[in-house]
Enzyme design. Structure first.
Site, PDB file in Angstrom:
ATOM      1  N   ASP A 143      46.439  37.305  39.364  1.00  0.00           N
ATOM      2  CA  ASP A 143      46.782  36.453  38.226  1.00  0.00           C
ATOM      3  C   ASP A 143      45.550  35.492  38.432  1.00  0.00           C
ATOM      4  OD1 ASP A 143      47.307  35.319  35.941  1.00  0.00           O
ATOM      5  OD2 ASP A 143      49.004  34.121  36.718  1.00  0.00           O
ATOM      6  N   HIS A 175      37.810  39.683  34.836  1.00  0.00           N
ATOM      7  CA  HIS A 175      38.639  41.148  35.273  1.00  0.00           C
ATOM      8  C   HIS A 175      37.550  42.059  36.136  1.00  0.00           C
ATOM      9  CE1 HIS A 175      41.870  40.208  32.710  1.00  0.00           C
ATOM     10  NE2 HIS A 175      41.164  40.430  31.552  1.00  0.00           N
ATOM     11  N   LEU A 221      47.582  53.897  54.733  1.00  0.00           N
ATOM     12  CA  LEU A 221      48.092  52.904  53.769  1.00  0.00           C
ATOM     13  C   LEU A 221      48.272  53.370  52.563  1.00  0.00           C
ATOM     14  CD1 LEU A 221      48.280  49.647  52.843  1.00  0.00           C
ATOM     15  CD2 LEU A 221      46.155  49.727  51.850  1.00  0.00           C
TER      16      LEU A 221
HETATM   17  C1  FPP Z   1      45.733  38.681  35.457  1.00  0.00           C
HETATM   18  O1  FPP Z   1      44.619  37.766  34.705  1.00  0.00           O
HETATM   19  C2  FPP Z   1      45.240  40.076  35.463  1.00  0.00           C
HETATM   20  C3  FPP Z   1      45.180  41.004  34.854  1.00  0.00           C
HETATM   21  C4  FPP Z   1      46.026  41.062  33.385  1.00  0.00           C
HETATM   22  C5  FPP Z   1      45.301  42.378  35.340  1.00  0.00           C
HETATM   23  C6  FPP Z   1      44.503  42.417  36.694  1.00  0.00           C
HETATM   24  C7  FPP Z   1      43.363  43.559  36.331  1.00  0.00           C
HETATM   25  C8  FPP Z   1      42.298  43.710  37.438  1.00  0.00           C
HETATM   26  C9  FPP Z   1      42.274  42.708  38.632  1.00  0.00           C
HETATM   27  C10 FPP Z   1      40.973  44.145  37.046  1.00  0.00           C
HETATM   28  C11 FPP Z   1      41.133  45.865  37.120  1.00  0.00           C
HETATM   29  C12 FPP Z   1      42.016  46.366  38.022  1.00  0.00           C
HETATM   30  C13 FPP Z   1      41.581  47.461  38.675  1.00  0.00           C
HETATM   31  C14 FPP Z   1      42.873  47.948  39.386  1.00  0.00           C
HETATM   32  C15 FPP Z   1      40.365  48.018  38.835  1.00  0.00           C
HETATM   33  P1  FPP Z   1      44.772  37.143  33.505  1.00  0.00           P
HETATM   34  O2  FPP Z   1      43.655  37.638  32.365  1.00  0.00           O
HETATM   35  O3  FPP Z   1      46.388  36.930  32.979  1.00  0.00           O
HETATM   36  O4  FPP Z   1      44.061  35.578  33.849  1.00  0.00           O
HETATM   37  P2  FPP Z   1      44.607  34.289  33.286  1.00  0.00           P
HETATM   38  O5  FPP Z   1      45.898  33.878  33.431  1.00  0.00           O
HETATM   39  O6  FPP Z   1      43.725  33.146  33.942  1.00  0.00           O
HETATM   40  O7  FPP Z   1      44.268  34.435  31.838  1.00  0.00           O
END
Ligand code: FPP
Length: 246
Positions: free
Chosen positions: A26, A43, A137
């Site tokens: 997150d 992201h 892993l």
């Molecule tokens: C939360 O950050 C994260 C996600 C919704 C998805 C996680 C995605 C990635 C790490 C990128 C792509 C993944 C891979 C496996 C290549 P948020 O957008 O909710 O953050 P915020 O709460 O600060 O807005």
């Protein structure tokens, strides 16, 4: 039955290591906002943190690492953000699967991947197939995953067997439910981490977290790395687990 308290160094993998770590990644959006960048930049940086953290987990000797990459609720985000996330996943799989394989890492998924675009399903399947004999892993991507949906699918399967007269409801036990969860052949979840300071499970591994240690860290996901994972594991090693005993 009463069990004497043991620290995780004794209880988990025997070497002080959690067997299975899961992370709610997150904070990508906030990471980008602080830099006056679009969300997609967060992201993108998050995808780089995935790459680094998976490598670190393998080097440290974890047996399984599960990352919450796309929840069954994430479809509610703007169409643009969903497209960006799927694009990053596509890019990641194209670029990193060979490297995972070189590092002896087995790619797996949990969640209902049938809702993803066809080419992405193909990339996931190819990656899973290529790496299926690796043992260093288990890297598990949670894709279109929601714990309630996972349990619902398990319950439907069991109900279908009951209806067909193949199963006596009285014989349904925890093991039978666990055997129908997406995580059925993964080691038990020892440590669940959420980054960015939020303290919620957000429909992630609800059944599996029953006795897991929970760790909430302020680090935003794009800043997470091997050092942060080591610190989380050190914290895990100091905790006592009782599994309901005293
Ligand atoms: C939360 O950050 C994260 C996600 C919704 C998805 C996680 C995605 C990635 C790490 C990128 C792509 C993944 C891979 C496996 C290549 P948020 O957008 O909710 O953050 P915020 O709460 O600060 O807005």
């Amino acid at each position: 039955m009463s069990a004497s308290p043991v620290t995780n160094a004794e209880a988990a993998g025997g070497n002080g290591m959690p067997r299975h770590v899961a992370i709610i990644m997150d904070g990508n959006g906030r990471w980008a906002k602080r830099r006056f960048l679009p969300r997609v930049a967060g992201h993108r940086a998050g995808a780089e943190a995935v790459r680094v953290t998976v490598k670190a987990a393998a080097d440290m000797g974890l047996r399984a690492l599960t990352l919450y990459a796309f929840s069954s609720e994430n479809w509610r985000r703007s169409a643009e953000e969903v497209t960006d996330l799927m694009g990053l996943l596509r890019h990641y799989l194209r670029k990193e699967v060979a490297e995972l394989h070189r590092n002896g890492i087995r790619l797996r998924t949990i969640g209902d991947i049938s809702a993803l675009e066809g080419d992405l399903i193909g990339l996931v399947r190819d990656g899973v197939e290529l790496t299926k004999n690796n043992r260093r892993l288990d890297f598990v991507l949670a894709l279109n995953y929601g714990a309630q949906d996972e349990m619902l699918r398990a319950v439907r399967g069991i109900a279908t067997e009951v209806q067909a007269g193949k199963l006596d409801p009285q014989s349904i036990d925890q093991a039978m439910i666990e055997a129908r969860l997406d995580t059925c052949d993964l080691p038990p979840l020892d440590l669940l981490i959420r980054t960015s300071g939020e303290r919620r499970l957000s429909n992630f591994l609800l059944w599996q977290a029953a006795y897991a240690e929970l760790l909430f860290v302020d680090t935003l996901w794009p800043d997470f790395d091997g050092k942060a994972l080591s610190a989380a594991i050190a914290d895990f090693g100091t905790r006592e687990r009782r599994f309901g005993g005293r």
